[in-house]
Design a protein around this motif. Structure first.
Motif, PDB file in Angstrom:
ATOM      1  N   ARG A   1      30.814  88.676  89.041  1.00 25.39           N
ATOM      2  CA  ARG A   1      29.974  87.497  89.284  1.00 25.39           C
ATOM      3  C   ARG A   1      30.595  86.245  88.659  1.00 25.39           C
ATOM      4  O   ARG A   1      30.732  85.204  89.314  1.00 25.39           O
ATOM      5  CB  ARG A   1      28.573  87.731  88.725  1.00 25.39           C
ATOM      6  N   ARG A   2      30.977  86.334  87.386  1.00 29.63           N
ATOM      7  CA  ARG A   2      31.475  85.145  86.692  1.00 29.63           C
ATOM      8  C   ARG A   2      32.867  84.754  87.184  1.00 29.63           C
ATOM      9  O   ARG A   2      33.165  83.566  87.383  1.00 29.63           O
ATOM     10  CB  ARG A   2      31.477  85.397  85.179  1.00 29.63           C
ATOM     11  N   PHE A   3      33.734  85.708  87.369  1.00 30.20           N
ATOM     12  CA  PHE A   3      35.092  85.423  87.830  1.00 30.20           C
ATOM     13  C   PHE A   3      35.070  84.785  89.213  1.00 30.20           C
ATOM     14  O   PHE A   3      35.712  83.758  89.456  1.00 30.20           O
ATOM     15  CB  PHE A   3      35.904  86.719  87.841  1.00 30.20           C
ATOM     16  N   THR A   4      34.320  85.376  90.134  1.00 29.66           N
ATOM     17  CA  THR A   4      34.283  84.870  91.510  1.00 29.66           C
ATOM     18  C   THR A   4      33.663  83.486  91.571  1.00 29.66           C
ATOM     19  O   THR A   4      34.157  82.603  92.292  1.00 29.66           O
ATOM     20  CB  THR A   4      33.501  85.833  92.409  1.00 29.66           C
ATOM     21  N   ALA A   5      32.617  83.256  90.781  1.00 26.52           N
ATOM     22  CA  ALA A   5      31.955  81.955  90.790  1.00 26.52           C
ATOM     23  C   ALA A   5      32.875  80.854  90.269  1.00 26.52           C
ATOM     24  O   ALA A   5      32.893  79.740  90.813  1.00 26.52           O
ATOM     25  CB  ALA A   5      30.676  82.015  89.953  1.00 26.52           C
ATOM     26  N   LEU A   6      33.657  81.150  89.240  1.00 20.07           N
ATOM     27  CA  LEU A   6      34.493  80.127  88.628  1.00 20.07           C
ATOM     28  C   LEU A   6      35.847  79.980  89.319  1.00 20.07           C
ATOM     29  O   LEU A   6      36.307  78.862  89.582  1.00 20.07           O
ATOM     30  CB  LEU A   6      34.697  80.453  87.145  1.00 20.07           C
ATOM     31  N   VAL A   7      36.508  81.090  89.619  1.00 20.19           N
ATOM     32  CA  VAL A   7      37.854  81.052  90.181  1.00 20.19           C
ATOM     33  C   VAL A   7      37.823  80.817  91.689  1.00 20.19           C
ATOM     34  O   VAL A   7      38.747  80.235  92.260  1.00 20.19           O
ATOM     35  CB  VAL A   7      38.614  82.354  89.838  1.00 20.19           C
ATOM     36  N   GLY A   8      36.770  81.273  92.347  1.00 17.18           N
ATOM     37  CA  GLY A   8      36.664  81.069  93.788  1.00 17.18           C
ATOM     38  C   GLY A   8      37.087  82.262  94.607  1.00 17.18           C
ATOM     39  O   GLY A   8      37.039  82.222  95.835  1.00 17.18           O
ATOM     40  N   ARG A   9      37.498  83.357  93.955  1.00 16.69           N
ATOM     41  CA  ARG A   9      37.833  84.601  94.637  1.00 16.69           C
ATOM     42  C   ARG A   9      37.635  85.743  93.653  1.00 16.69           C
ATOM     43  O   ARG A   9      37.725  85.542  92.435  1.00 16.69           O
ATOM     44  CB  ARG A   9      39.254  84.579  95.196  1.00 16.69           C
ATOM     45  N   PRO A  10      37.385  86.955  94.140  1.00 19.67           N
ATOM     46  CA  PRO A  10      37.170  88.099  93.245  1.00 19.67           C
ATOM     47  C   PRO A  10      38.430  88.425  92.452  1.00 19.67           C
ATOM     48  O   PRO A  10      39.547  88.040  92.837  1.00 19.67           O
ATOM     49  CB  PRO A  10      36.799  89.237  94.205  1.00 19.67           C
ATOM     50  N   PRO A  11      38.270  89.147  91.344  1.00 17.47           N
ATOM     51  CA  PRO A  11      39.425  89.438  90.484  1.00 17.47           C
ATOM     52  C   PRO A  11      40.587  90.118  91.206  1.00 17.47           C
ATOM     53  O   PRO A  11      41.742  89.724  91.021  1.00 17.47           O
ATOM     54  CB  PRO A  11      38.835  90.349  89.401  1.00 17.47           C
ATOM     55  N   MET A  12      40.312  91.143  92.017  1.00 17.22           N
ATOM     56  CA  MET A  12      41.410  91.851  92.667  1.00 17.22           C
ATOM     57  C   MET A  12      42.067  91.013  93.761  1.00 17.22           C
ATOM     58  O   MET A  12      43.267  91.145  94.033  1.00 17.22           O
ATOM     59  CB  MET A  12      40.924  93.185  93.235  1.00 17.22           C
ATOM     60  N   ALA A  13      41.308  90.120  94.376  1.00 18.37           N
ATOM     61  CA  ALA A  13      41.901  89.206  95.365  1.00 18.37           C
ATOM     62  C   ALA A  13      42.817  88.209  94.666  1.00 18.37           C
ATOM     63  O   ALA A  13      43.899  87.875  95.171  1.00 18.37           O
ATOM     64  CB  ALA A  13      40.805  88.483  96.142  1.00 18.37           C
ATOM     65  N   TYR A  14      42.392  87.729  93.501  1.00 20.37           N
ATOM     66  CA  TYR A  14      43.254  86.828  92.724  1.00 20.37           C
ATOM     67  C   TYR A  14      44.527  87.545  92.303  1.00 20.37           C
ATOM     68  O   TYR A  14      45.629  86.989  92.402  1.00 20.37           O
ATOM     69  CB  TYR A  14      42.511  86.306  91.498  1.00 20.37           C
ATOM     70  N   LEU A  15      44.396  88.791  91.841  1.00 20.00           N
ATOM     71  CA  LEU A  15      45.567  89.551  91.421  1.00 20.00           C
ATOM     72  C   LEU A  15      46.544  89.736  92.574  1.00 20.00           C
ATOM     73  O   LEU A  15      47.761  89.572  92.403  1.00 20.00           O
ATOM     74  CB  LEU A  15      45.142  90.910  90.874  1.00 20.00           C
ATOM     75  N   ALA A  16      46.037  90.077  93.754  1.00 21.39           N
ATOM     76  CA  ALA A  16      46.918  90.263  94.910  1.00 21.39           C
ATOM     77  C   ALA A  16      47.661  88.974  95.230  1.00 21.39           C
ATOM     78  O   ALA A  16      48.873  88.986  95.503  1.00 21.39           O
ATOM     79  CB  ALA A  16      46.109  90.733  96.114  1.00 21.39           C
ATOM     80  N   TRP A  17      46.942  87.852  95.215  1.00 21.58           N
ATOM     81  CA  TRP A  17      47.586  86.561  95.481  1.00 21.58           C
ATOM     82  C   TRP A  17      48.615  86.239  94.409  1.00 21.58           C
ATOM     83  O   TRP A  17      49.719  85.780  94.716  1.00 21.58           O
ATOM     84  CB  TRP A  17      46.536  85.457  95.532  1.00 21.58           C
ATOM     85  N   TRP A  18      48.299  86.499  93.149  1.00 24.66           N
ATOM     86  CA  TRP A  18      49.220  86.163  92.068  1.00 24.66           C
ATOM     87  C   TRP A  18      50.479  87.026  92.119  1.00 24.66           C
ATOM     88  O   TRP A  18      51.582  86.530  91.890  1.00 24.66           O
ATOM     89  CB  TRP A  18      48.526  86.303  90.724  1.00 24.66           C
ATOM     90  N   ARG A  19      50.329  88.298  92.438  1.00 26.01           N
ATOM     91  CA  ARG A  19      51.503  89.168  92.557  1.00 26.01           C
ATOM     92  C   ARG A  19      52.449  88.655  93.641  1.00 26.01           C
ATOM     93  O   ARG A  19      53.674  88.643  93.453  1.00 26.01           O
ATOM     94  CB  ARG A  19      51.051  90.593  92.877  1.00 26.01           C
ATOM     95  N   LEU A  20      51.910  88.238  94.755  1.00 26.74           N
ATOM     96  CA  LEU A  20      52.759  87.733  95.840  1.00 26.74           C
ATOM     97  C   LEU A  20      53.380  86.390  95.483  1.00 26.74           C
ATOM     98  O   LEU A  20      54.517  86.100  95.871  1.00 26.74           O
ATOM     99  CB  LEU A  20      51.944  87.628  97.122  1.00 26.74           C
ATOM    100  N   THR A  21      52.658  85.570  94.718  1.00 25.36           N
ATOM    101  CA  THR A  21      53.222  84.308  94.251  1.00 25.36           C
ATOM    102  C   THR A  21      54.389  84.563  93.310  1.00 25.36           C
ATOM    103  O   THR A  21      55.437  83.902  93.391  1.00 25.36           O
ATOM    104  CB  THR A  21      52.136  83.471  93.551  1.00 25.36           C
ATOM    105  N   LEU A  22      54.241  85.524  92.408  1.00 24.27           N
ATOM    106  CA  LEU A  22      55.346  85.899  91.526  1.00 24.27           C
ATOM    107  C   LEU A  22      56.533  86.432  92.329  1.00 24.27           C
ATOM    108  O   LEU A  22      57.693  86.105  92.033  1.00 24.27           O
ATOM    109  CB  LEU A  22      54.882  86.962  90.531  1.00 24.27           C
ATOM    110  N   ALA A  23      56.249  87.251  93.329  1.00 25.02           N
ATOM    111  CA  ALA A  23      57.325  87.787  94.159  1.00 25.02           C
ATOM    112  C   ALA A  23      58.082  86.656  94.851  1.00 25.02           C
ATOM    113  O   ALA A  23      59.321  86.669  94.924  1.00 25.02           O
ATOM    114  CB  ALA A  23      56.761  88.754  95.192  1.00 25.02           C
TER     115      ALA A  23
END
Length: 304
Positions: free
Chosen positions: A236-258
């Protein structure tokens, strides 16, 4: 790594360029829009920043200003009048630390500036940096931002002359300057989403964990335990503040690092896949193509 460090490191390319400029009298110079970030530090005196489409910003001794999106602007001795922008000479004409000559006659007082640019790759910019305003003005105030003040003082000393080791010291200090300017905005902004994200203990703890070990086998349960809350509270808190769920953010960040590794290293795709948490090069390639609309190989060729 932390979020601010990662956000900067994934977009930084090459070294910052800088010029120390001393001017007097009446003067104004224009810096065209730039695919990166511009900055100015007033070492002595005072002047004005006139950003394209924005209001004039007065700058005093010790002030720093960051233009994180490369906004075109004029720097001048005063806001003067509407003709100031039209009279401005291209910044590149300033040579040897001197202006090409007074524009409207002499005036007392000198101004010394450190002006420069950071090369940034905006194709995968982190939302923290994307949220920065066109102009980040950090006035010099006693007792405020001691790290930034120290970096400015050190830069001023290093630029006084040809000191031994200055070729290494100045680029390092310019990188510190960028970190401190972004850090100051995060600490002081009261309206942006990402200062609120990093100010929330639960979301900040989860982000620290993801950025520290992006290749770890994270799950919502494991991340919630790391943050010390229930899975539902984290989601609830992560999605409300970041704008996407934790695992969706992780997937995006991994691809950004790649993408950053493809741009900056010659490492094979299999090694990059392991470093960002994908079991096989095929799995990374499939996810990468879905996210960026091109294969890792074509992306690397284009980045090179």
């Amino acid at each position: 790594m932390d979020v601010v460090s990662d956000a900067i490191s994934t977009v930084r390319t090459g070294q910052a360029s800088s010029n120390r400029v001393r001017v007097s009298g009446s003067w104004c110079a224009r810096l065209a829009p730039y695919d990166g970030a511009g900055f100015h530090v007033v070492l002595e005196g005072s002047c004005w920043l006139l950003p394209d489409g924005g209001s004039p910003v007065p700058l005093g001794a010790g002030d720093a200003v960051l233009l994180p999106h490369g906004t075109g602007h004029v720097i001048a001795d005063s806001p003067a009048d509407a003709g100031t922008v039209e009279r401005a000479v291209p910044f590149e004409q300033w040579t040897g630390g001197k202006a090409p000559g007074p524009l409207r006659g002499a005036a007392p007082g000198e101004v010394e500036l450190l002006c420069g640019k950071y090369r940034l790759d905006h194709s995968r910019v982190h939302p923290l940096l994307a949220e920065l305003p066109p102009v980040v003005h950090l006035p010099n105030r006693v007792g405020v931002r001691p790290e930034l003040r120290a970096a400015i003082d050190l830069l001023g000393r290093e630029l006084d002359g040809q000191r031994p080791g200055s070729c290494l010291a100045v680029p390092g200090l310019l990188d510190l300057l960028l970190v401190y300017m972004v850090r100051s905005w995060v600490a002081e902004d009261t309206t942006g989403a990402w200062p609120a994200v990093l100010g929330d203990p639960v979301t900040a703890a989860a982000l620290r964990a993801l950025h520290s070990e992006p290749s770890a086998p994270w799950s919502n349960d494991r991340l919630a335990a790391e943050a010390g809350v229930s899975r539902a509270t984290l989601a609830r808190r992560f999605t409300a503040l970041v704008g996407r769920p934790p695992m969706a953010y992780l997937a995006w960040w991994r691809l950004t690092l790649a993408a950053t590794m493809l741009r900056d290293t010659p490492d094979p795709l299999a090694a990059i896949a392991r470093r960002v948490g994908y079991g096989t090069p095929y799995a990374l390639s499939h996810a990468f193509s879905r996210e960026f609309g091109t294969t890792p190989g074509r992306y690397r060729d284009g980045a090179g």
